[in-house]
Motif scaffolding. Structure first.
Motif, PDB file in Angstrom:
ATOM      1  N   LEU A  10       0.812  -1.218   0.000  1.00 60.86           N
ATOM      2  CA  LEU A  10       0.000   0.000   0.000  1.00 60.86           C
ATOM      3  C   LEU A  10       0.845   1.268   0.000  1.00 60.86           C
ATOM      4  CD1 LEU A  10      -2.744  -1.056   2.588  1.00 60.86           C
ATOM      5  CD2 LEU A  10      -2.866  -1.152   0.088  1.00 60.86           C
ATOM      6  N   ALA A  11       2.129   1.131   0.268  1.00 61.09           N
ATOM      7  CA  ALA A  11       3.015   2.298   0.342  1.00 61.09           C
ATOM      8  C   ALA A  11       3.437   2.803  -1.034  1.00 61.09           C
ATOM      9  CB  ALA A  11       4.248   1.969   1.165  1.00 61.09           C
ATOM     10  N   ALA A  12       2.945   2.158  -2.095  1.00 63.20           N
ATOM     11  CA  ALA A  12       3.323   2.587  -3.442  1.00 63.20           C
ATOM     12  C   ALA A  12       2.834   4.000  -3.745  1.00 63.20           C
ATOM     13  CB  ALA A  12       2.779   1.604  -4.476  1.00 63.20           C
ATOM     14  N   GLU A  13       1.715   4.394  -3.132  1.00 56.44           N
ATOM     15  CA  GLU A  13       1.208   5.758  -3.319  1.00 56.44           C
ATOM     16  C   GLU A  13       1.911   6.678  -2.325  1.00 56.44           C
ATOM     17  OE1 GLU A  13      -3.148   6.242  -3.827  1.00 56.44           O
ATOM     18  OE2 GLU A  13      -3.176   4.077  -3.436  1.00 56.44           O
ATOM     19  N   PRO A  14       2.613   7.707  -2.797  1.00 55.77           N
ATOM     20  CA  PRO A  14       3.362   8.590  -1.883  1.00 55.77           C
ATOM     21  C   PRO A  14       2.488   9.220  -0.808  1.00 55.77           C
ATOM     22  CG  PRO A  14       3.973   9.003  -4.165  1.00 55.77           C
ATOM     23  CD  PRO A  14       2.803   8.076  -4.211  1.00 55.77           C
TER      24      PRO A  14
END
Length: 353
Positions: free
Chosen positions: A122-126
């Motif tokens: 989920l951390a792919a979106e800054p």
């Protein structure tokens, strides 16, 4: 007259008459008349404490529920447990401060997703990666969440969270709709995240930690905490207490987090919790507490709100607390009843000094 300070861990409340505490002696009769005339529909209990003493305790009869399950008509009394619904969130806010002081919870500035490495995808979106524990405490995660529908409606976000196979993933993966920290969105999922952090850091269930570090220290041993289908205690709305014990929590806040000569909730945590962290549409929001208008020494009042008309109102300047319980669950204007009890009955009963 000077009132003896209340020791929250005592077996029973010290008491005073309304008049001794500086309130009009007719307050109890006025409440009874209002209920009898139908002006306070489905009001279940009103408790008032001032100067550390319980000065009014009134119970009534009405329809009730246990987290959505009808209980029928209940004659309420001092021993009757009552749903707190979202008042539970404010209790979790206190628990987080206790856990933080013990090193069992991450600091408020810690990145939120870092605390849940199993959801690293989920951390792919800054933007999502910029969410912090503080954003969960202040409900400024910036993710989509809608609790405007009835809590019996599966489209309500809290209800949907309870139906999800993984409540934590459900909360964390909601679409980002605002920069974290920039916008307040009421979010029971944020409370579920805080509870999971407490449980992981302490190695205890939420209820066990609460009983050991908070409730038990106040002599509160009669309670229920509803569990979800996954076995987790419902951090956003599942605690059931006797109104008198909810008042004990209010007195703890009034006493700066101290009871029986012991500092239970860090005083600095209370100060930070009662500092405005977000604009909640006419009211300010702290760390899981609602805040009234600002006064010279801070907010004029702090409060915990719950669906159906549940309310813990704390006014430090007046050394006053009020507990209201009611059964108007899932009604759009359920908040009006506790506001009326406090503003039309209790506060006007205060004598000028």
């Amino acid at each position: 007259m000077a009132l003896t300070p209340f020791a929250c861990s005592a077996a029973d409340w010290p008491r005073a008459t309304l008049e001794e505490a500086g309130l009009a002696p007719g307050l109890a009769g006025s409440l009874d008349t209002a209920v009898r005339e139908g002006r306070f529909e489905n009001l279940h209990a009103v408790l008032v404490a001032r100067g550390g003493r319980l000065v009014l305790e009134r119970y009534y009869e009405g329809e009730d529920e246990l987290w959505g399950q009808p209980l029928g008509r209940v004659a309420f009394g001092p021993a009757t447990l009552h749903d707190l619904r979202s008042v539970t969130k404010s209790v979790v806010g206190l628990l987080y401060g206790i856990a933080l002081a013990e090193g069992a919870a991450p600091p408020v500035e810690a990145p939120l997703l870092d605390q849940f490495p199993e959801y690293a995808d989920l951390a792919a979106e800054p933007e999502r990666g910029r969410m912090t524990v503080r954003d969960a405490l202040a409900m400024t995660l910036g993710t989509a969440w809608d609790e405007s529908l009835s809590y019996a409606d599966p489209r309500n976000s809290e209800h949907a969270m309870e139906l999800a196979p993984d409540r934590v993933r459900y909360v964390l993966e909601q679409p980002v709709v605002a920069e974290p920290g920039s916008r307040w969105i009421y979010n029971g999922g944020a409370t579920a995240l805080l509870a999971r952090l407490i449980e992981r850091g302490s190695g205890r269930t939420l209820r066990a930690f609460a009983e050991d570090r908070l409730l038990g220290l106040l002599g509160i041993r009669t309670l229920e905490w509803v569990r979800g289908a996954d076995g987790a205690h419902l951090a956003a709305s599942g605690l059931r207490l006797r109104p008198r014990d909810l008042a004990r929590l209010g007195q703890l806040v009034l006493d700066g987090g101290s009871a029986g000569g012991r500092q239970i909730v860090p005083r600095a945590w209370l100060a930070e919790s009662f500092r405005p962290h977000a604009d909640a549409g006419g009211l300010a929001y702290g760390y899981h507490w609602w805040l009234g208008p600002a006064g010279p020494g801070g907010p004029l009042w702090v409060a915990a709100f719950g669906n159906g008309g549940q309310r813990l109102y704390i006014n430090p300047a007046l050394d006053l607390l009020v507990v209201v319980t009611a059964g108007n669950y899932n009604r759009p204007n359920d908040w009006k009843l506790p506001v009326a009890v406090i503003t039309e009955m209790v506060l006007p009963a205060l004598k000028r000094r």
